[in-house]
Write an enzyme that holds these catalytic residues in place. Structure first.
Site, PDB file in Angstrom:
ATOM      1  N   GLU A 125     -11.896   0.255  -1.044  1.00  0.00           N
ATOM      2  CA  GLU A 125     -11.544   1.299  -2.025  1.00  0.00           C
ATOM      3  C   GLU A 125     -12.375   1.193  -3.303  1.00  0.00           C
ATOM      4  OE1 GLU A 125     -10.202  -1.514  -1.830  1.00  0.00           O
ATOM      5  OE2 GLU A 125      -8.943  -2.079  -3.541  1.00  0.00           O
ATOM      6  N   CYS A 132      -6.711  -6.993   0.724  1.00  0.00           N
ATOM      7  CA  CYS A 132      -6.635  -8.185  -0.133  1.00  0.00           C
ATOM      8  C   CYS A 132      -5.188  -8.676  -0.221  1.00  0.00           C
ATOM      9  CB  CYS A 132      -7.239  -7.868  -1.508  1.00  0.00           C
ATOM     10  SG  CYS A 132      -7.594  -9.349  -2.474  1.00  0.00           S
ATOM     11  N   HIS A 182     -12.730  -5.151  -0.336  1.00  0.00           N
ATOM     12  CA  HIS A 182     -12.146  -3.966  -0.970  1.00  0.00           C
ATOM     13  C   HIS A 182     -12.935  -2.688  -0.695  1.00  0.00           C
ATOM     14  CE1 HIS A 182      -9.031  -5.835  -3.548  1.00  0.00           C
ATOM     15  NE2 HIS A 182      -9.795  -6.904  -3.411  1.00  0.00           N
TER      16      HIS A 182
END
Lengths: 223, 79
Positions: free
Chosen positions: A196, A85, A194
């Protein structure tokens, strides 16, 4: 293996990135934007957020942070680097990856779970995936439209350097539905969504993102 | 001291969603006849006399603008 996670003023996702590293069996090492020090890490994650308030352009100021000068030097020697990002925006501004990210084509901030297709499973960060696999991870960004000139796009496509592509409706106007790309040597990867945030079904839509961090641990162990 | 202006604009081939939004709002507000809007950035720098043009160009190209998506122009103006 030691994986550095950078914190800039305005970084949001460093805690989740460090958690993802630990889930994959690595040791997460905090790196500070103002330090000329990578603390002997084996890889670096540049996490998401709004570094320096996104002033001037997303990533434009973070690119000049002392720690980023170290990251650029290490990446040029082959260290794996992942930009997520805002981290992707920073890697583009730092010229570790080609192109740039601009305001979403419909101007809205997009926050949703997004299907991605894995186009390249030969990078340091994607070897755990099958080529052509589809994964579901969160996307949350206002300036995620990937832009590059025609010759750069042709080069990326021709060399198989598009790593992830959006599946279904293009969420932000990215050229060629590009969600993530890699450097020529496959060591530096940047993507807008994302992974994560999708490492455990308890806290994310899936655990599909964990494969990126497991891939990294594999790549350093085998190297 | 001198005043230097740097104008930064999205390249013509790059989509400018902000400019388009402004252009689309104008007819709604009763302003007709505007066919296109491009939105950029305008910087005003107060610059010491010994800063040369090459330095100003470097500031614009490496920091104020991203040449991948933006064009830039540096002008010295009367303060």
């Amino acid at each position: 293996m030691r994986v550095g996670v950078i914190t800039f003023p305005g970084t949001l996702d460093d805690v989740d990135a460090a958690r993802a590293v630990r889930y994959a069996g690595g040791e997460a090492v905090s790196l500070w934007h103002a330090d000329h020090d990578l603390k002997n890490v084996d890889a670096v994650i540049v996490p998401g957020g709004f570094s320096y308030g996104d002033y001037l352009r997303c990533g434009a100021i973070a690119r000049f942070a002392p720690v980023m000068q170290e990251v650029v030097d290490a990446a040029k020697k082959g260290m794996p680097v992942l930009g997520i990002c805002n981290g992707f925006q920073i890697l583009c501004e730092a010229h570790l990856l080609p192109g740039a990210l601009i305001r979403n084509h419909k101007l809205h901030f997009v926050c949703r779970d997004q299907w991605l297709k894995v186009e390249n499973n030969e990078t340091a960060w994607t070897s755990r995936y099958d080529k052509g696999a589809e994964i579901l991870v969160p996307l949350k960004s206002g300036e995620g439209g990937y832009q590059a000139d025609r010759s750069t796009l042709d080069e990326l496509e021709g060399e198989g350097r598009v790593v992830f592509r959006y599946v279904g409706e293009n969420p932000n106007g990215s050229r060629n539905d590009i969600a993530g790309i890699t450097s020529a040597n496959g060591r530096v990867v940047g993507l807008m969504p994302h992974p994560e945030h999708a490492i455990d079904a308890l806290t994310g839509p899936t655990d599909d993102g964990l494969g990126m961090f497991l891939s990294l641990v594999d790549s350093v162990v085998t190297a | 001291m001198a005043r230097v202006v740097v104008d930064v604009m999205p390249k013509p081939e790059i989509l400018d969603p902000q400019g388009q939004a402004v252009a689309n709002a104008l007819p709604r507000l009763g302003f007709d006849g505007i066919t296109s809007v491009r939105q950029g950035k305008h910087f005003e720098l107060e610059v010491a006399d010994d800063v040369d043009d090459a330095t100003l160009a470097k500031i614009a190209e490496t920091f104020l603008a991203n040449p991948v998506i933006e064009d830039w122009v540096v002008r010295r103006v009367e303060a």
